[in-house]
Write an enzyme that holds these catalytic residues in place. Structure first.
Site, PDB file in Angstrom:
ATOM      1  N   ARG A   1      55.863  36.643  42.881  1.00  0.00           N
ATOM      2  CA  ARG A   1      56.257  36.699  41.307  1.00  0.00           C
ATOM      3  C   ARG A   1      57.583  37.476  41.365  1.00  0.00           C
ATOM      4  NH1 ARG A   1      50.195  37.334  38.573  1.00  0.00           N
ATOM      5  NH2 ARG A   1      49.935  35.227  38.032  1.00  0.00           N
TER       6      ARG A   1
ATOM      7  N   TYR B   1      41.737  27.579  31.981  1.00  0.00           N
ATOM      8  CA  TYR B   1      41.959  28.957  31.261  1.00  0.00           C
ATOM      9  C   TYR B   1      41.141  29.341  30.039  1.00  0.00           C
ATOM     10  CZ  TYR B   1      46.001  29.463  34.285  1.00  0.00           C
ATOM     11  OH  TYR B   1      47.014  29.779  35.549  1.00  0.00           O
TER      12      TYR B   1
ATOM     13  N   GLU C   1      36.788  28.515  40.276  1.00  0.00           N
ATOM     14  CA  GLU C   1      37.930  27.976  40.409  1.00  0.00           C
ATOM     15  C   GLU C   1      37.966  26.825  41.421  1.00  0.00           C
ATOM     16  OE1 GLU C   1      40.989  31.064  39.848  1.00  0.00           O
ATOM     17  OE2 GLU C   1      39.909  31.584  38.179  1.00  0.00           O
TER      18      GLU C   1
ATOM     19  N   THR D   1      51.533  40.349  36.762  1.00  0.00           N
ATOM     20  CA  THR D   1      51.530  39.119  35.799  1.00  0.00           C
ATOM     21  C   THR D   1      53.052  38.824  35.302  1.00  0.00           C
ATOM     22  OG1 THR D   1      49.313  39.435  35.155  1.00  0.00           O
ATOM     23  CG2 THR D   1      50.641  37.814  33.820  1.00  0.00           C
TER      24      THR D   1
ATOM     25  N   ASN E   1      55.102  32.206  35.530  1.00  0.00           N
ATOM     26  CA  ASN E   1      55.163  33.227  36.739  1.00  0.00           C
ATOM     27  C   ASN E   1      54.850  32.640  38.043  1.00  0.00           C
ATOM     28  OD1 ASN E   1      52.637  32.796  35.967  1.00  0.00           O
ATOM     29  ND2 ASN E   1      52.138  34.982  35.769  1.00  0.00           N
TER      30      ASN E   1
ATOM     31  N   HIS F   1      49.287  31.321  40.558  1.00  0.00           N
ATOM     32  CA  HIS F   1      48.081  31.843  40.150  1.00  0.00           C
ATOM     33  C   HIS F   1      47.148  32.475  41.326  1.00  0.00           C
ATOM     34  CE1 HIS F   1      44.043  31.789  38.183  1.00  0.00           C
ATOM     35  NE2 HIS F   1      43.641  31.545  39.352  1.00  0.00           N
TER      36      HIS F   1
ATOM     37  N   LYS G   1      52.444  26.994  40.610  1.00  0.00           N
ATOM     38  CA  LYS G   1      52.538  26.657  39.052  1.00  0.00           C
ATOM     39  C   LYS G   1      53.738  25.704  39.060  1.00  0.00           C
ATOM     40  CE  LYS G   1      50.125  30.516  36.969  1.00  0.00           C
ATOM     41  NZ  LYS G   1      50.044  31.412  35.953  1.00  0.00           N
TER      42      LYS G   1
HETATM   43  P1  IDP Z   1      47.177  36.642  35.684  1.00  0.00           P
HETATM   44  O1  IDP Z   1      47.464  35.321  36.086  1.00  0.00           O
HETATM   45  O2  IDP Z   1      48.177  37.711  36.516  1.00  0.00           O
HETATM   46  O3  IDP Z   1      45.891  36.906  36.183  1.00  0.00           O
HETATM   47  P2  IDP Z   1      46.272  36.737  33.083  1.00  0.00           P
HETATM   48  O4  IDP Z   1      46.363  37.865  32.244  1.00  0.00           O
HETATM   49  O5  IDP Z   1      45.031  36.113  33.547  1.00  0.00           O
HETATM   50  O6  IDP Z   1      47.392  37.008  34.157  1.00  0.00           O
HETATM   51  O7  IDP Z   1      47.059  35.586  32.412  1.00  0.00           O
HETATM   52  C1  IDP Z   1      46.826  34.188  32.838  1.00  0.00           C
HETATM   53  C2  IDP Z   1      48.236  33.659  32.722  1.00  0.00           C
HETATM   54  O8  IDP Z   1      48.672  33.408  31.121  1.00  0.00           O
HETATM   55  C3  IDP Z   1      49.287  34.200  33.269  1.00  0.00           C
HETATM   56  O9  IDP Z   1      49.721  34.162  34.878  1.00  0.00           O
HETATM   57  C4  IDP Z   1      50.665  33.573  32.450  1.00  0.00           C
HETATM   58  O10 IDP Z   1      50.918  32.454  32.935  1.00  0.00           O
HETATM   59  C5  IDP Z   1      50.050  33.537  31.186  1.00  0.00           C
HETATM   60  N1  IDP Z   1      50.280  34.677  30.536  1.00  0.00           N
HETATM   61  C6  IDP Z   1      49.763  35.783  30.502  1.00  0.00           C
HETATM   62  N2  IDP Z   1      50.319  36.799  29.396  1.00  0.00           N
HETATM   63  C7  IDP Z   1      50.957  36.144  28.907  1.00  0.00           C
HETATM   64  C8  IDP Z   1      52.102  36.380  27.771  1.00  0.00           C
HETATM   65  O11 IDP Z   1      52.038  37.660  27.213  1.00  0.00           O
HETATM   66  N3  IDP Z   1      52.750  35.311  26.995  1.00  0.00           N
HETATM   67  C9  IDP Z   1      52.768  34.187  27.939  1.00  0.00           C
HETATM   68  N4  IDP Z   1      52.024  33.698  28.784  1.00  0.00           N
HETATM   69  C10 IDP Z   1      51.175  34.544  29.461  1.00  0.00           C
HETATM   70 MG    MG Z   2      43.822  36.164  35.398  1.00  0.00          MG
END
Ligand code: IDP
Ligand code: MG
Length: 141
Positions: A104, A51, A128, A93, A114, A117, A11
């Site tokens: 991470r 997304y 994807e 996450t 973070n 992805h 990212k």
């Molecule tokens: P993942 O990347 O671990 O699969 P997801 O829940 O699919 O997590 O969320 C996608 C992306 O959205 C995360 O990697 C992060 O960059 C962002 N994200 C998720 N939860 C939050 C939050 O509570 N605040 C801000 N950004 C978030």
């Molecule tokens: Mg995800």
């Protein structure tokens, strides 16, 4: 049978911080083979489409702005049980909850920024991959 391919993006936060090389090293050391890779600067439209599943979440706008804030490195990775093993390698996450040694835990700044992805299912990995790479950009070697 679990699929042998997954999709990842390094990212914008990790690219800006100069972590591309260190992250690719971890990916290779964990036994993943890189079969497609490119640097891309996603438009807000393309980040939003990628997304789209999170469209109703409160962080969607922030996520789209962040993911279009600078270049990312997209890649297709090959390994047995790729999706599950890669999710283990990247960690939770929220980096505060990510297991020690995960990508991470090592490189992420916050739950939003973070570092990396990883696709969460074989079906999403294939979707994807097709979103980012043509067949000609995917190699076998
Ligand atoms: P993942 O990347 O671990 O699969 P997801 O829940 O699919 O997590 O969320 C996608 C992306 O959205 C995360 O990697 C992060 O960059 C962002 N994200 C998720 N939860 C939050 C939050 O509570 N605040 C801000 N950004 C978030
Ligand atoms: Mg995800």
């Amino acid at each position: 049978m679990a699929g042998n391919r997954t999709f990842t993006m390094i990212k914008p936060d990790a690219v800006r911080a100069g972590h591309i090389g260190a992250i690719l090293e971890k990916i290779n050391a964990a036994g993943f083979k890189i079969v497609a890779m490119k640097m891309e600067h996603l438009s807000p439209e393309k980040a939003g489409e990628f997304y789209a599943v999170h469209r109703e979440r409160p962080f969607y706008q922030e996520l789209v702005e962040f993911m279009s804030s600078g270049p990312i490195v997209a890649a297709v990775l090959e390994k047995e049980n790729a999706v599950e093993d890669f999710r283990k390698l990247i960690g939770a996450t929220n980096p505060a909850e990510a297991a020690p040694g995960t990508i991470r835990a090592l490189f992420a700044k916050s739950i939003g920024e973070n570092a990396i992805h990883g696709a969460d299912s074989d079906e999403n990995a294939e979707r994807e991959i097709a979103f980012h790479f043509s067949k000609l950009e995917q190699f076998s070697y």
